[in-house]
Design an enzyme around this catalytic site. Structure first.
Site, PDB file in Angstrom:
ATOM      1  N   GLU A  30       8.664  62.030  -7.220  1.00 22.29           N
ATOM      2  CA  GLU A  30      10.048  61.895  -6.741  1.00 22.29           C
ATOM      3  C   GLU A  30      10.788  60.778  -7.472  1.00 22.29           C
ATOM      4  O   GLU A  30      11.947  60.948  -7.876  1.00 22.29           O
ATOM      5  CB  GLU A  30      10.104  61.560  -5.244  1.00 22.29           C
ATOM      6  CG  GLU A  30       9.355  62.486  -4.339  1.00 22.29           C
ATOM      7  CD  GLU A  30       7.949  61.962  -4.040  1.00 22.29           C
ATOM      8  OE1 GLU A  30       7.177  61.719  -4.988  1.00 22.29           O
ATOM      9  OE2 GLU A  30       7.631  61.807  -2.851  1.00 22.29           O
ATOM     10  N   CYS A  73       9.398  56.165  -2.098  1.00 22.65           N
ATOM     11  CA  CYS A  73      10.239  57.287  -2.521  1.00 22.65           C
ATOM     12  C   CYS A  73      11.321  57.585  -1.489  1.00 22.65           C
ATOM     13  O   CYS A  73      12.461  57.898  -1.845  1.00 22.65           O
ATOM     14  CB  CYS A  73       9.382  58.512  -2.809  1.00 22.65           C
ATOM     15  SG  CYS A  73       8.336  58.277  -4.261  1.00 22.65           S
ATOM     16  N   HIS A 116       5.439  58.038  -9.083  1.00 18.02           N
ATOM     17  CA  HIS A 116       5.438  59.192  -8.194  1.00 18.02           C
ATOM     18  C   HIS A 116       6.444  60.228  -8.698  1.00 18.02           C
ATOM     19  O   HIS A 116       7.477  59.871  -9.283  1.00 18.02           O
ATOM     20  CB  HIS A 116       5.829  58.755  -6.780  1.00 18.02           C
ATOM     21  CG  HIS A 116       4.732  58.063  -6.030  1.00 18.02           C
ATOM     22  ND1 HIS A 116       4.774  57.849  -4.677  1.00 18.02           N
ATOM     23  CD2 HIS A 116       3.552  57.544  -6.457  1.00 18.02           C
ATOM     24  CE1 HIS A 116       3.670  57.231  -4.291  1.00 18.02           C
ATOM     25  NE2 HIS A 116       2.916  57.013  -5.354  1.00 18.02           N
ATOM     26  N   CYS A 127       6.591  59.096   0.329  1.00 21.67           N
ATOM     27  CA  CYS A 127       6.049  57.824   0.839  1.00 21.67           C
ATOM     28  C   CYS A 127       7.215  56.853   1.103  1.00 21.67           C
ATOM     29  O   CYS A 127       8.368  57.165   0.772  1.00 21.67           O
ATOM     30  CB  CYS A 127       5.106  57.240  -0.215  1.00 21.67           C
ATOM     31  SG  CYS A 127       5.980  56.546  -1.636  1.00 21.67           S
TER      32      CYS A 127
END
Lengths: 149, 149
Positions: A49, A78, A47, A75
């Site tokens: 992040e 993260c 992801h 999410c």
């Protein structure tokens, strides 16, 4: 946030869901960038992040004085990484009703039971961030339909 | 789980909180291992589970047919990574009342709103896992007291 959107657009090269993130210091300098690379790396944890946070952590063990800008609400993974790395402030664009762990499904970044809380600003360039995602999923559906017919 | 405890003991070499994890396939073969390396790598995300999951993802994009054994209840970040990598089953030892995201503070691995759920077994070799942690924190407190006096 516009720099995070530029990152998000990079995701599209490998047909990844367009999400981008940048981490900025107190003076407004970008110290780390990331974009979704799940397809590119064939790794579901890649992801935007998490990639940006991992890069930033090479410069500082904790990130209290930094701000994370990300085009989509983080999410649980993260958000958990944000807590562990003690990021001071999170600014996100579009909400994620399916997996958002900041406001939508959970409130991980401001849960008094956890040992870190951070400032959160939401909805910044939300429409641009969201339109990128909508356009991506629209094209994906069209492409699937084409392949099925 | 005894293999996860062996991993946990490796954490102690660099004065890391002793937590260990292994990921096992359908036939019982260990395909990935990890131990806490926050101090060793000076990176607060270097949790045993995340390290093991990242290693396992090099072998398979999703981990539905694998079981993660970990000596301590996973935190939000690791529980999020478990969901994203679609691990089929999680077996953990000691509970974590301060940050546990499987049973203690959150129930991330069986939340119907998220797109993956996995079987969970808890309390396996919990006492051994917990004693390792207690002994570590006891020594840490003694060492701090010594330094302060």
């Amino acid at each position: 946030m516009s720099f995070a959107i530029i990152q998000a657009k990079k995701s599209l090269i490998f047909e990844d869901v367009p999400v981008g993130a940048v981490i900025v210091d107190d003076n407004g300098y970008i110290i780390a960038k990331g974009y979704n690379q799940i397809q590119k790396k064939q790794n579901p944890l890649m992801h935007a992040e998490l990639i940006a946070i991992q890069k930033a952590l090479k410069k500082s063990k904790y990130l209290n004085n930094f701000t994370l800008y990300v085009t989509l609400e983080p999410c649980p993974m993260c958000a958990g990484a944000i807590i562990l790395s003690r990021i001071g402030k999170v600014v996100y664009g579009a909400s994620d009703p399916k997996a958002g762990a900041v406001d939508s499904l959970f409130n991980l970044l401001n849960d008094k039971r956890l040992n870190h809380r951070c400032k959160v600003i939401s909805g910044i360039l939300a429409e641009e961030s969201s339109n990128l995602l909508k356009s991506f999923f629209h094209k994906l559906r069209l492409s699937k339909k084409r392949n099925e017919s």
